[in-house]
Write a protein that holds these residues in place. Sequence first.
Motif, PDB file in Angstrom:
ATOM      1  N   GLU A 206       8.228  10.317   2.705  1.00 18.64           N
ATOM      2  CA  GLU A 206       9.204   9.934   1.694  1.00 18.64           C
ATOM      3  C   GLU A 206      10.005   8.715   2.135  1.00 18.64           C
ATOM      4  O   GLU A 206      10.298   7.823   1.345  1.00 18.64           O
ATOM      5  N   GLN A 207      10.355   8.664   3.399  1.00 21.91           N
ATOM      6  CA  GLN A 207      11.113   7.527   3.924  1.00 21.91           C
ATOM      7  C   GLN A 207      10.283   6.243   3.864  1.00 21.91           C
ATOM      8  O   GLN A 207      10.808   5.174   3.575  1.00 21.91           O
ATOM      9  N   ILE A 208       9.000   6.367   4.132  1.00 22.80           N
ATOM     10  CA  ILE A 208       8.131   5.197   4.115  1.00 22.80           C
ATOM     11  C   ILE A 208       7.917   4.707   2.692  1.00 22.80           C
ATOM     12  O   ILE A 208       8.002   3.512   2.414  1.00 22.80           O
ATOM     13  N   VAL A 209       7.654   5.615   1.755  1.00 22.06           N
ATOM     14  CA  VAL A 209       7.372   5.235   0.372  1.00 22.06           C
ATOM     15  C   VAL A 209       8.610   4.643  -0.302  1.00 22.06           C
ATOM     16  O   VAL A 209       8.496   3.857  -1.238  1.00 22.06           O
ATOM     17  N   LYS A 210       9.811   4.929   0.192  1.00 19.80           N
ATOM     18  CA  LYS A 210      11.030   4.331  -0.356  1.00 19.80           C
ATOM     19  C   LYS A 210      11.016   2.808  -0.205  1.00 19.80           C
ATOM     20  O   LYS A 210      11.685   2.100  -0.949  1.00 19.80           O
ATOM     21  N   ASN A 211      10.261   2.262   0.740  1.00 19.83           N
ATOM     22  CA  ASN A 211      10.193   0.825   0.975  1.00 19.83           C
ATOM     23  C   ASN A 211       9.235   0.119   0.026  1.00 19.83           C
ATOM     24  O   ASN A 211       9.107  -1.096   0.073  1.00 19.83           O
ATOM     25  N   SER A 212       8.559   0.858  -0.818  1.00 24.83           N
ATOM     26  CA  SER A 212       7.608   0.279  -1.756  1.00 24.83           C
ATOM     27  C   SER A 212       8.338  -0.573  -2.796  1.00 24.83           C
ATOM     28  O   SER A 212       9.431  -0.210  -3.244  1.00 24.83           O
ATOM     29  N   PRO A 213       7.766  -1.732  -3.197  1.00 25.22           N
ATOM     30  CA  PRO A 213       8.407  -2.570  -4.208  1.00 25.22           C
ATOM     31  C   PRO A 213       8.597  -1.856  -5.545  1.00 25.22           C
ATOM     32  O   PRO A 213       9.545  -2.129  -6.261  1.00 25.22           O
TER      33      PRO A 213
ATOM     34  N   PHE B 189       2.094   3.043  -1.896  1.00 21.13           N
ATOM     35  CA  PHE B 189       2.746   1.766  -2.142  1.00 21.13           C
ATOM     36  C   PHE B 189       2.131   1.102  -3.359  1.00 21.13           C
ATOM     37  O   PHE B 189       0.916   1.060  -3.511  1.00 21.13           O
ATOM     38  N   VAL B 190       2.950   0.540  -4.196  1.00 20.29           N
ATOM     39  CA  VAL B 190       2.489  -0.253  -5.329  1.00 20.29           C
ATOM     40  C   VAL B 190       2.938  -1.684  -5.055  1.00 20.29           C
ATOM     41  O   VAL B 190       4.128  -1.958  -4.898  1.00 20.29           O
TER      42      VAL B 190
END
Length: 95
Positions: free
Chosen positions: A74-81, A88-89
């Motif tokens: 969840e912490q990593i996917v929060k950095n997705s644009p 990641f999108v």
Amino acid sequence: MSIDLKTIKHISKLSRISVDEKRAEKLAGDLNSIFDFIEKLNELKTDNVEPLTSVAETTLKLRPDEVKSKNIREQIVKNSPQDNEDYFVVPKVIE
């Protein structure tokens, strides 16, 4: 092996580098001294010498392969644009 001005001019033409006469003479001298040094190296007896991969003969330290961070998706996917729950999108690169 000897490099003359004709060879220098030919090499400069192939590499598309303009070299004037004075510079060509200096390059010929420099290249000839390099080739002389290589010839000296070729005269060395290296039959019983094993090749080195490094000057410092050390081995890498081994460590156990352990997972240090768990459940941080969840912490990593929060950095997705763009917002998405699974991956990641990012903008399309190739059209």
